[in-house]
Design an enzyme around this catalytic site. Structure first.
Site, PDB file in Angstrom:
ATOM      1  N   HIS A  10       0.815  -1.230   0.000  1.00 30.11           N
ATOM      2  CA  HIS A  10       0.000   0.000   0.000  1.00 30.11           C
ATOM      3  C   HIS A  10       0.843   1.272   0.000  1.00 30.11           C
ATOM      4  O   HIS A  10       0.379   2.316  -0.435  1.00 30.11           O
ATOM      5  CB  HIS A  10      -0.945   0.010   1.196  1.00 30.11           C
ATOM      6  N   ARG A  45       3.321  -7.562  -8.899  1.00 30.04           N
ATOM      7  CA  ARG A  45       2.243  -7.980  -9.804  1.00 30.04           C
ATOM      8  C   ARG A  45       2.681  -7.859 -11.249  1.00 30.04           C
ATOM      9  O   ARG A  45       3.508  -7.014 -11.598  1.00 30.04           O
ATOM     10  CB  ARG A  45       1.002  -7.114  -9.573  1.00 30.04           C
ATOM     11  N   THR A 101      -5.652  -9.888  -3.646  1.00 31.95           N
ATOM     12  CA  THR A 101      -5.704 -11.331  -3.872  1.00 31.95           C
ATOM     13  C   THR A 101      -7.041 -11.889  -3.383  1.00 31.95           C
ATOM     14  O   THR A 101      -7.458 -11.614  -2.255  1.00 31.95           O
ATOM     15  CB  THR A 101      -4.553 -12.025  -3.095  1.00 31.95           C
ATOM     16  N   HIS A 190      -4.363 -12.117   5.398  1.00 32.22           N
ATOM     17  CA  HIS A 190      -5.356 -11.453   4.564  1.00 32.22           C
ATOM     18  C   HIS A 190      -6.524 -10.989   5.423  1.00 32.22           C
ATOM     19  O   HIS A 190      -7.167 -11.802   6.083  1.00 32.22           O
ATOM     20  CB  HIS A 190      -5.886 -12.314   3.404  1.00 32.22           C
TER      21      HIS A 190
HETATM   22  N1  PXP Z   1      -1.199 -12.554   2.406  1.00 35.71           N
HETATM   23  C1  PXP Z   1      -1.373 -12.548   1.065  1.00 35.71           C
HETATM   24  C2  PXP Z   1      -1.055 -13.787   0.306  1.00 35.71           C
HETATM   25  C3  PXP Z   1      -1.830 -11.400   0.402  1.00 35.71           C
HETATM   26  O1  PXP Z   1      -2.002 -11.423  -0.929  1.00 35.71           O
HETATM   27  C4  PXP Z   1      -2.075 -10.236   1.157  1.00 35.71           C
HETATM   28  C5  PXP Z   1      -2.530  -8.976   0.471  1.00 35.71           C
HETATM   29  O2  PXP Z   1      -1.593  -8.545  -0.433  1.00 35.71           O
HETATM   30  C6  PXP Z   1      -1.862 -10.283   2.544  1.00 35.71           C
HETATM   31  C7  PXP Z   1      -1.447 -11.465   3.144  1.00 35.71           C
HETATM   32  C8  PXP Z   1      -2.112  -9.106   3.411  1.00 35.71           C
HETATM   33  O3  PXP Z   1      -3.476  -8.824   3.432  1.00 35.71           O
HETATM   34  P1  PXP Z   1      -3.996  -7.478   4.075  1.00 35.71           P
HETATM   35  O4  PXP Z   1      -3.440  -6.354   3.240  1.00 35.71           O
HETATM   36  O5  PXP Z   1      -5.483  -7.589   3.989  1.00 35.71           O
HETATM   37  O6  PXP Z   1      -3.483  -7.419   5.483  1.00 35.71           O
END
Ligand code: PXP
Length: 241
Positions: A10, A45, A101, A190
């Site tokens: 981000h 990406r 993702t 995630h």
């Molecule tokens: N794990 C994976 C495989 C991801 O693709 C992401 C998002 O890029 C994250 C963890 C982190 O997720 P979040 O940004 O929702 O904390």
């Protein structure tokens, strides 16, 4: 106790919104390490919408913890990973149209493909992780294919509430114990945030949590007031600390 992997995609999202040089994810990786991050995750990406190749090269040279490269299982990404040699590679599904993702890999449907893909990393002593949904069939397939790590997708858990969230937590807990019987190292991530992380963190088979969005959101919340104050001081010809 689970360790913390900080996803800094981000930071690059904000930079790419202006296609300028700030904020620089390389500097923010340093700050994340200062705050106690145990590893730094970036997702390179195919469309380079946030992290750029230059970021990856500099991160590999500068971070003091571990570099986890998230990537799609493509030829291009494999060549980049074998050139950069990150500490870990996490294979994720990737669609151009998605915002982030969505869901885990279907390893069981493409075992032969993944076996060939993973073998080359193992030969180079790079740990390879599969981002999968908390399903026993996917865990078995990941182990069979030769992944050393799995990352359990916690996005469904994060999106649910009440009893349904509790049931998903049970599923993740059961899958963590199931996966540990195969000798897999278990990460998770995630959608984890300051409200929902503690239950997942208390699953004692989980090695590392990968968290991005909520940490970067909180950084804005705790940092914006000072950055406005500093700008106002400059406008008023005052010093700022
Ligand atoms: N794990 C994976 C495989 C991801 O693709 C992401 C998002 O890029 C994250 C963890 C982190 O997720 P979040 O940004 O929702 O904390």
């Amino acid at each position: 106790m689970a360790t913390l992997g900080v996803n800094i995609d981000h930071i690059a999202n904000v930079r790419q919104a202006r296609k300028t040089i700030e904020p620089d994810p390389v500097q923010f990786a340093f700050l994340a390490e200062l705050g106690g991050a145990d590893s730094i995750t970036v997702h390179l990406r195919e469309d380079r919408r946030h992290i750029q190749d230059r970021d990856l090269i500099l991160l590999k040279k500068t971070i003091k913890t571990k570099l986890n490269l998230e990537m799609a299982a493509t030829q291009e990404m494999r060549e980049i990973a074998l050139d950069i040699l990150p500490d870990y590679v996490t294979i994720v599904p990737e669609k151009r149209e998605e915002v982030t993702t969505e869901g885990g890999l279907d390893i069981s449907a493409r075992k032969d493909f993944f076996k060939k893909y993973v073998d080359i990393f193992r030969e180079k002593d790079i740990c390879v992780s599969a981002f999968i949904d908390p399903l026993k069939s996917q865990i078995e397939a990941s182990s069979e294919v030769g992944f050393n790590y799995i990352e359990l997708h916690t996005g469904t858990y994060a999106a649910l509430k009440g009893r349904e969230q509790y049931e998903e937590l049970q599923r993740i807990t059961e899958c963590s114990y199931f996966a540990s019987n195969f000798g897999l190292t278990i990460n998770a991530g995630h959608g984890l945030n300051y409200q929902n992380v503690s239950h997942i963190a208390s699953i004692n088979k989980i090695n590392e949590l990968n968290i991005g969005h909520s940490i970067v959101s909180r950084a804005l919340a705790v940092g914006l007031e000072k950055s406005v104050r500093d700008m106002k001081a400059l406008i008023q010809n005052k010093q700022f600390k």
